[in-house]
Design an enzyme around this catalytic site. Structure first.
Site, PDB file in Angstrom:
ATOM      1  N   CYS A 206       0.857  -1.197   0.000  1.00 16.63           N
ATOM      2  CA  CYS A 206       0.000   0.000   0.000  1.00 16.63           C
ATOM      3  C   CYS A 206       0.887   1.239   0.000  1.00 16.63           C
ATOM      4  CB  CYS A 206      -0.918   0.022   1.212  1.00 16.63           C
ATOM      5  SG  CYS A 206      -2.146  -1.284   1.236  1.00 16.63           S
TER       6      CYS A 206
ATOM      7  N   CYS B 194      -3.717  -1.315 -17.720  1.00 22.57           N
ATOM      8  CA  CYS B 194      -3.341  -1.322 -16.302  1.00 22.57           C
ATOM      9  C   CYS B 194      -1.989  -0.654 -16.088  1.00 22.57           C
ATOM     10  CB  CYS B 194      -3.324  -2.745 -15.747  1.00 22.57           C
ATOM     11  SG  CYS B 194      -2.166  -3.850 -16.584  1.00 22.57           S
TER      12      CYS B 194
END
Length: 589
Positions: free
Chosen positions: A82, A453
């Site tokens: 993250c 992506c």
């Protein structure tokens, strides 16, 4: 001033890199600092120094940025999964929009104004946590020999023990704790990458967000010989793959939503997680999920009433964020502009998710995917959703499409798929192969919808397609991976008109007899006139805005904003005057 390893510096973070690292300068010397947020004033320690820049470790936040927030996960810095968790979500969306924009300008070579006119606001998430429907957890041991699971620390294979990932489905923690408890009680060993010994390597968990169904697949290191394997389906394999296997199955079966438990055999020394042999131990061999079509033109993107249901196996490719996937695919469907009469190629189609979305609005869709099992799933999903106008081919897109084209051309074929109305591509991170792009250009579809992506390889491929005669019409980001630096992008291209930015004008407009064109000037003629007379570059959007201001028809083929509140660039007074001069010259006003 020269800076070297272990030097400590104080600086303000002025920008962020594509991998989410903070960027700041000291005496003109650039530093890249992981975990620092734009606007932070920090103390950092240099860990690697180059001639003009250095990498540094964040030691202390002296003055937090107004965009800094308290991360939900205590392990976010160690894990590295993250990268943006300390950044406010609204600023994460801004970061991702800028990432797409910068790549298109720097890598694609597109003019900044050209891109700004075409970019639409990014599609964000309502809840940027606990959105992943799939997670693969490595199983290992800590320094004391205790069995643990979690995620690998950044750029290592050291497991950070954590069963409660902030991005995974909320049920994952209970499932992992159940498996660890079983392993400890029954002395089941964890796999050791160094020795190649140990039984359990990974745990795969999947969830159907609409159905609520859960799947667990344990990847085990076990040589399987002289065992009977039932065929795929709902049949159970009664062989003992795990010590006291029934105890684990009974415990997992108590978890609400549990639908499928299986094992995957992987006895190879490899970084590949899943093995090719899957054996169903309990429940069904697949789970089910539904993707709804949304209206991307309306606020909050409501459901249209159309939906598709998919069966998902342990090896199926399926987007990991189902809620955002609905928006992503609905946006691709909108950009395709289907009326029921179009022929469509869907390249890199996976299990047919986009193909089947398109099939409901198209005359015919052909999907291409390299993985045979994915194509099997695509065909089954077509049957399941009663779709008969979708056909699927196994192979590389860069091989199947050129082979089809060459064969059809040699046979002077009238196959309607030779010159399709739309081509949709959703390639892996490396982007499209040159052979695939070149064949797309030869097929000359009216529209190309590119789902990406990785905006860096997207920019590279768009340059090729635009050099081949296409023009970007719309660009929109979709935040598929909240808290991370990754972002999906959907781009609409169509056959372009000649762009004045790409053409050298070797004549003067004064030498032309324009009398017969009075009142009929094209957007490109207006752009060329303004550029020659004033040196200013004006866009089609600006010309349309001034036309609208004058009460003139902007034309059916030009897409103005649906709402006055839609965010888009506004024509400056200087450019408005220049456009008005052109209108007068051509007799438009």
């Amino acid at each position: 001033m020269e800076y070297k390893k272990n030097d400590r510096v104080t600086l303000t973070i002025e920008d962020m890199g594509s991998d989410g690292e903070g960027i700041g300068k000291v005496d003109g010397f650039t530093l890249f600092i992981k975990d620092a947020v734009i606007g932070d004033q920090v103390e950092a320690k240099i860990i690697k120094s180059k001639k003009h820049y250095a990498y540094a470790r964040l030691e202390k936040v002296l003055q937090p940025s107004p965009f800094r927030v308290e991360p939900k996960c205590a392990y976010h810095r160690q894990c590295g999964g993250c990268q943006l968790q300390a950044l406010s979500y609204s600023e994460q969306l801004h970061f991702k929009e800028q990432k797409i924009r910068n790549n298109l300008i720097r890598i694609g070579g597109f003019d900044a104004e050209y891109i700004d006119e075409r970019m639409q606001p990014i599609v964000g998430m309502e809840e940027p946590f606990h959105y992943r429907n799939k997670a693969q957890y490595p199983i290992g041991t800590d320094r004391d020999g205790n069995v643990i699971t979690g995620f690998y620390a950044g750029r290592t294979h050291t497991i950070i023990a954590n069963t409660d990932c902030a991005l995974g489905a909320s049920e994952n923690q209970q499932i992992l704790e159940t498996i660890l408890s079983y392993m400890r009680k029954n002395k089941v060993t964890a796999y050791d990458e160094v020795t190649g010994k140990g039984l359990v390597r990974h745990v795969l968990i999947r969830k159907g967000f609409t159905s609520g169904q859960l799947m667990v697949c344990l990847v085990i290191n076990k040589k399987m010989t002289k065992m009977s394997y039932p065929t795929a389906g709902v049949q159970k394999n009664t062989n003992e793959f795990l010590p006291n296997q029934g105890e684990l199955l009974a415990a997992l079966a108590k978890i609400q939503g549990m639908t499928s438990v299986s094992v995957s055999i992987n006895a190879e020394k490899t970084n590949v997680i899943m093995g090719t042999m899957i054996h169903n131990l309990w429940g069904e061999s697949t789970i089910e999920d539904t993707i709804h079509v949304r209206d991307m033109q309306k606020e909050n993107y409501p459901y249209t009433g159309d939906a598709l249901t998919f069966k998902i196996s342990p090896l199926s490719f399926y987007q990991v964020n189902p809620i955002q996937t609905e928006k992503l695919y609905s946006l691709a469907l909108e950009y395709a502009g289907l009326t029921g009469k179009e022929t469509v190629w869907d390249l890199y189609c996976g299990i047919g998710t986009i193909s089947l979305f398109l099939a409901g609005k198209a005359k015919k869709v052909c999907g291409v995917e390299i993985i045979p099992q994915a194509i099997d799933d695509a065909r089954e999903n077509a049957k399941r959703n009663h779709i008969e106008n979708a056909e699927f081919f196994v192979g590389k897109a860069e091989e199947v499409l050129p082979e089809f084209y060459e064969k059809a051309m040699k046979e002077v074929s009238s196959d309607e798929m030779l010159h399709p109305d739309v081509i949709v591509v959703d390639p892996p991170r490396k982007g499209c192969d040159d052979a695939c792009l070149n064949t797309m250009l030869r097929m000359q579809p009216e529209r190309i919808v590119y789902v990406s992506c990785d905006s860096a390889t997207l920019a590279r491929d768009l340059k090729i397609l635009c050099d081949g005669g296409y023009e970007i019409r719309k660009v929109r980001g979709v935040d598929q991976f909240g808290m991370t630096v990754h972002v999906e992008t959907v781009v609409l291209l169509s056959k372009g008109m000649v762009d004045s930015r790409k053409v050298k004008v070797d004549f003067s407009l004064e030498d032309m007899d324009l009398s017969e064109f009075k009142g009929k000037a094209t957007y490109e003629q207006i752009k060329a006139y303004v550029l020659e007379q004033t040196g200013l570059k004006v866009s089609s959007l600006y010309i349309a805005q001034i036309k609208k201001k004058c009460g003139l028809d902007v034309g059916e083929n030009f897409n103005l904003a649906k709402s006055e509140n839609t965010r888009q660039p506004q024509c400056t007074p200087e450019k408005e005057d220049a456009i008005m001069q052109a209108f007068k010259h051509f007799g438009i006003v």
